[in-house]
Structures are given as C-alpha cells and as structure tokens.
Design a protein around this motif. Structure first.
Motif, PDB file in Angstrom:
ATOM      1  N   ILE A 136       0.844  -1.186   0.000  1.00 36.22           N
ATOM      2  CA  ILE A 136       0.000   0.000   0.000  1.00 36.22           C
ATOM      3  C   ILE A 136       0.885   1.243   0.000  1.00 36.22           C
ATOM      4  N   GLY A 137       0.242   2.391  -0.104  1.00 33.83           N
ATOM      5  CA  GLY A 137       0.992   3.638  -0.137  1.00 33.83           C
ATOM      6  C   GLY A 137       1.643   3.854  -1.501  1.00 33.83           C
ATOM      7  N   CYS A 138       2.803   4.468  -1.489  1.00 36.03           N
ATOM      8  CA  CYS A 138       3.532   4.736  -2.732  1.00 36.03           C
ATOM      9  C   CYS A 138       3.970   3.456  -3.428  1.00 36.03           C
ATOM     10  N   ASP A 139       4.174   2.375  -2.671  1.00 36.76           N
ATOM     11  CA  ASP A 139       4.633   1.118  -3.255  1.00 36.76           C
ATOM     12  C   ASP A 139       3.537   0.390  -4.018  1.00 36.76           C
ATOM     13  N   ALA A 140       2.305   0.826  -3.883  1.00 39.34           N
ATOM     14  CA  ALA A 140       1.214   0.144  -4.571  1.00 39.34           C
ATOM     15  C   ALA A 140       1.315   0.283  -6.087  1.00 39.34           C
ATOM     16  N   ASN A 141       2.042   1.300  -6.560  1.00 40.71           N
ATOM     17  CA  ASN A 141       2.166   1.543  -7.997  1.00 40.71           C
ATOM     18  C   ASN A 141       3.561   1.197  -8.520  1.00 40.71           C
ATOM     19  N   MET A 142       4.268   0.328  -7.842  1.00 43.43           N
ATOM     20  CA  MET A 142       5.656   0.046  -8.238  1.00 43.43           C
ATOM     21  C   MET A 142       5.753  -0.669  -9.584  1.00 43.43           C
ATOM     22  N   LEU A 143       4.684  -1.309 -10.031  1.00 42.92           N
ATOM     23  CA  LEU A 143       4.714  -2.032 -11.314  1.00 42.92           C
ATOM     24  C   LEU A 143       3.925  -1.319 -12.406  1.00 42.92           C
ATOM     25  N   SER A 144       3.532  -0.074 -12.167  1.00 42.90           N
ATOM     26  CA  SER A 144       2.662   0.617 -13.119  1.00 42.90           C
ATOM     27  C   SER A 144       3.414   1.140 -14.340  1.00 42.90           C
ATOM     28  N   GLU A 145       4.683   1.500 -14.197  1.00 43.79           N
ATOM     29  CA  GLU A 145       5.454   2.060 -15.303  1.00 43.79           C
ATOM     30  C   GLU A 145       6.413   0.995 -15.827  1.00 43.79           C
ATOM     31  N   ARG A 146       6.022   0.353 -16.901  1.00 44.43           N
ATOM     32  CA  ARG A 146       6.797  -0.758 -17.436  1.00 44.43           C
ATOM     33  C   ARG A 146       8.195  -0.327 -17.901  1.00 44.43           C
ATOM     34  N   HIS A 147       8.280   0.879 -18.478  1.00 40.55           N
ATOM     35  CA  HIS A 147       9.569   1.331 -18.999  1.00 40.55           C
ATOM     36  C   HIS A 147      10.576   1.608 -17.894  1.00 40.55           C
ATOM     37  N   ASP A 148      10.117   1.671 -16.642  1.00 41.00           N
ATOM     38  CA  ASP A 148      11.004   1.982 -15.518  1.00 41.00           C
ATOM     39  C   ASP A 148      11.300   0.739 -14.675  1.00 41.00           C
ATOM     40  N   LEU A 149      11.120  -0.452 -15.254  1.00 44.67           N
ATOM     41  CA  LEU A 149      11.336  -1.698 -14.526  1.00 44.67           C
ATOM     42  C   LEU A 149      12.522  -2.459 -15.103  1.00 44.67           C
ATOM     43  N   VAL A 150      13.229  -3.159 -14.232  1.00 41.25           N
ATOM     44  CA  VAL A 150      14.341  -4.007 -14.644  1.00 41.25           C
ATOM     45  C   VAL A 150      14.218  -5.348 -13.923  1.00 41.25           C
ATOM     46  N   THR A 151      14.868  -6.342 -14.479  1.00 36.37           N
ATOM     47  CA  THR A 151      14.914  -7.653 -13.841  1.00 36.37           C
ATOM     48  C   THR A 151      16.361  -8.041 -13.590  1.00 36.37           C
ATOM     49  N   LEU A 152      16.577  -8.805 -12.549  1.00 41.96           N
ATOM     50  CA  LEU A 152      17.930  -9.243 -12.212  1.00 41.96           C
ATOM     51  C   LEU A 152      18.348 -10.472 -13.002  1.00 41.96           C
ATOM     52  N   VAL A 153      17.405 -11.069 -13.717  1.00 43.06           N
ATOM     53  CA  VAL A 153      17.694 -12.287 -14.477  1.00 43.06           C
ATOM     54  C   VAL A 153      18.205 -11.900 -15.855  1.00 43.06           C
ATOM     55  N   GLN A 154      19.425 -12.310 -16.170  1.00 42.93           N
ATOM     56  CA  GLN A 154      20.003 -12.079 -17.487  1.00 42.93           C
ATOM     57  C   GLN A 154      19.774 -13.324 -18.338  1.00 42.93           C
ATOM     58  N   SER A 155      18.688 -13.322 -19.084  1.00 38.20           N
ATOM     59  CA  SER A 155      18.303 -14.501 -19.842  1.00 38.20           C
ATOM     60  C   SER A 155      18.967 -14.496 -21.212  1.00 38.20           C
ATOM     61  N   ASN A 156      19.544 -15.655 -21.576  1.00 39.24           N
ATOM     62  CA  ASN A 156      20.138 -15.841 -22.891  1.00 39.24           C
ATOM     63  C   ASN A 156      19.363 -16.875 -23.702  1.00 39.24           C
ATOM     64  N   ASP A 157      18.098 -17.047 -23.369  1.00 41.77           N
ATOM     65  CA  ASP A 157      17.285 -18.048 -24.051  1.00 41.77           C
ATOM     66  C   ASP A 157      17.096 -17.684 -25.510  1.00 41.77           C
ATOM     67  N   ASP A 158      16.970 -18.707 -26.336  1.00 45.71           N
ATOM     68  CA  ASP A 158      16.679 -18.478 -27.741  1.00 45.71           C
ATOM     69  C   ASP A 158      15.183 -18.259 -27.915  1.00 45.71           C
ATOM     70  N   ARG A 159      14.811 -17.831 -29.105  1.00 42.45           N
ATOM     71  CA  ARG A 159      13.406 -17.515 -29.359  1.00 42.45           C
ATOM     72  C   ARG A 159      12.518 -18.751 -29.270  1.00 42.45           C
TER      73      ARG A 159
END
Length: 330
Positions: free
Chosen positions: A181-204
């Motif tokens: 809740i609070g300010c953290d409730a919108n932490m996933l709202s802006e997709r362009h401002d998100l990163v993941t720690l998983v560096q995936s090298n999977d093929d298509r």
C-alpha cells in the motif's frame, strides 16, 4: 467481474503476513519475478545535481586561477605554488597549524579579510585552494560513481511480458487487492522503468515454448497459487524440447533438401540450383526466427549449409548438362 473472479486471491501463508514478507518469499522462489524499479527520473535528477555542484566548483577554481595569474606577475611565491603542488600544501598546512595554535576562532571563514599580515594572506589563499581541491575530489568521485552505476543499471534486462504479468497477477488480486500500500502500490505501473535481475540468454524457440505451451511443461509438485493460475514449469524440459525441435528442423532441412535434389537429379541443373537457393533461404529464415544468432553467424551457417548442398548437386551435375552447353563463369 463475476462472483467467482471476485473471490480469487493469494493463498495465505501461515508463517508470513501478507505484504513485504510474502512478496519477498514469492520473488525468492521464482527468479523471473525479481523485478524492481529503475528510478530513471530520480537517477537523472541526482546526476544533474552532482553535475551542477561540479560546475560551481569549477567556476570557483577558474576565479582562483585568474587571481593567481594576476598576482603571479610580481609574486614569485604564487608562481612557485602554480608549479609545485607540494609547496601549496605546505603553505596550507602551515596556515592551519598556525591558526590552531594562535587563534581562539577554530571555525573561521577563509576570505582574506580576517588576515593580519602578508604571510597569513598567503597561507589563507593556499588553504582555500587545497580545501577547494578536496571538495572537487569528493564531488568528482560521487559524480563518476553515480555515472557508472547509472550506466550499469541501464544495461539491466527488461522483464519479459510473461514474468511481468505473473508478478502483477500476484501483486494485485480481486479479493486481496494490492499486496503493498501507499507509494509502493504503484511500483509495477510504469513498465519502462522496470528491470529484472535475471540475465536470460534463451533463444526464441524456448521463449515460444514457455509462452504458448508452458502448461504442457508444468511442474505439478509446485503449484503455489492455483487460484491465480500461477504455476512453475521445468526449465530442463523446456530446453530438452527446444533441442529436439532444433534437431528435427535441421534434419528436415538437410535430408529433405537432399531427397528433393535426388528426385530431381534427371532434371536440369538450373532447377536443382534453384532448389539449393530456396532451401538455403529457408534454412537462414529458420535460424533467424528460432535462435538468437547474430547476422554474421546466420551468414556463416547458411554458407556452410549451401556448400553441402552444392557439393551434393555437383556430383551428378556433369551428367545433367547437355553437350556443348557453356556455363557462365565456368
């Protein structure tokens, strides 16, 4: 929303309260869910502030250099300090020690108006320049560290649609609402401002299998959120299926091409070379669509594939060419 959908929610964890404890546990169980905010706007603001501070320090240093240039015409000591930093530090150290010994004002501002004699004026100037250099050094370190960190964060991978949708499905449910809740409730709202720690090298091909046929590879022993449709699948099975499909495609494109060329061995050599071009283009298309191969790698593999087919065609090429036929470039 139907009544059934309104009852969908997260499975309660008897050992943890709903919130940060359960969200961190969910992320720890699935590395694809380690999605965090990048804070691009705050990073840019921080860099601008640090840059502004350096610009101010640089302007102060330029002013001091101008004063030194004007004083250096008649002051041999100023010319010496400009060439020997050790001399400048020695004057600053002498001034600081003298002030600590003889002055009751320990924290006076060095402006040149409070000095009583020429030596104090020289020492005060040297101390101010050394102190300015210390501030520049610290500000430059902070600024460059922030630049390097910002560059590293910008290179982090963007979360896949599948991973983000799964986390969003767990993060907000019709019954339990937002897990934070609070300010953290919108932490996933802006997709362009998100990163993941998983560096995936999977093929298509592996990504297609996960997206389209993920349920076929699900691990039925792990089903933490059945109401939300969140399930785990075996990476080993995905990779095995990807390898098998790749082998099948490779065999079809190679053996199928040879079979077609063998069937048409009594036809003209132009037709067979045309088939070689068609199969080579098809091979390059499959490599480009199903793998992460670079353009140079696609070109190299296609050239090797075409070379095999050309050698196969050339075995009986002579028998297919009518007598007296001249091949251009031959």
């Amino acid at each position: 929303m139907t009544d059934i959908e309104a009852q969908l929610g997260r499975v309660p964890d008897p050992k943890r309260l709903d919130g940060f404890p359960t969200l961190s546990c969910f992320m720890g169980a699935d590395h694809d869910a380690t999605i965090f905010q990048r804070f691009d706007r705050l990073s840019a603001r921080n860099l601008l502030y640090l840059q502004s501070n350096l610009n101010e320090l640089q302007a102060r240093l330029d002013d001091l250099d101008q004063l030194d240039a004007e004083a250096g015409v008649q002051d041999a000591g100023a010319r010496l300090s400009a060439k020997a930093y050790s001399d400048l530090k020695a004057k600053a150290r002498w001034y600081q020690e003298d002030r600590e010994r003889g002055s009751s004002v320990l924290q006076q501002e060095v402006t040149g108006t409070m000095v009583q004699n020429r030596e104090d004026e020289i020492g005060a100037g040297a101390f101010g320049r050394v102190e300015l250099h210390r501030q520049i050094r610290e500000a430059m370190r902070d600024y460059r560290e922030a630049l390097i960190q910002a560059r590293e964060v910008m290179n982090f991978a963007v979360p896949s649609n599948r991973a983000l949708e799964t986390l969003q499905r767990y993060f907000w449910t019709p019954r339990d609402k937002s897990i934070l809740i609070g300010c953290d409730a919108n932490m996933l709202s802006e997709r362009h401002d998100l990163v993941t720690l998983v560096q995936s090298n999977d093929d298509r091909l592996s990504r297609i299998l996960r997206k389209m046929f993920g349920r076929c590879f699900r691990d039925r022993r792990r089903n933490p959120q059945p109401d939300l449709g969140i399930y785990y699948f075996s990476e080993a099975r995905i990779q095995l299926a990807s390898y098998l499909i790749s082998i099948v495609f490779s065999g079809i494109l190679l053996l199928g091409a040879m079979a077609c060329l063998s069937i048409l061995q009594d036809r003209g050599w132009q037709l067979r070379l045309g088939l070689v071009a068609i199969f080579t283009s098809l091979f390059a298309l499959v490599i480009g669509l199903l793998t992460n191969a670079k353009r140079s790698e696609i070109f190299t593999s296609s050239a090797a594939y075409a070379a095999v087919l050309v050698v196969f065609v050339s075995v009986n090429l002579g028998s297919s060419i009518p007598p007296g036929t001249v091949i251009a470039g031959g």
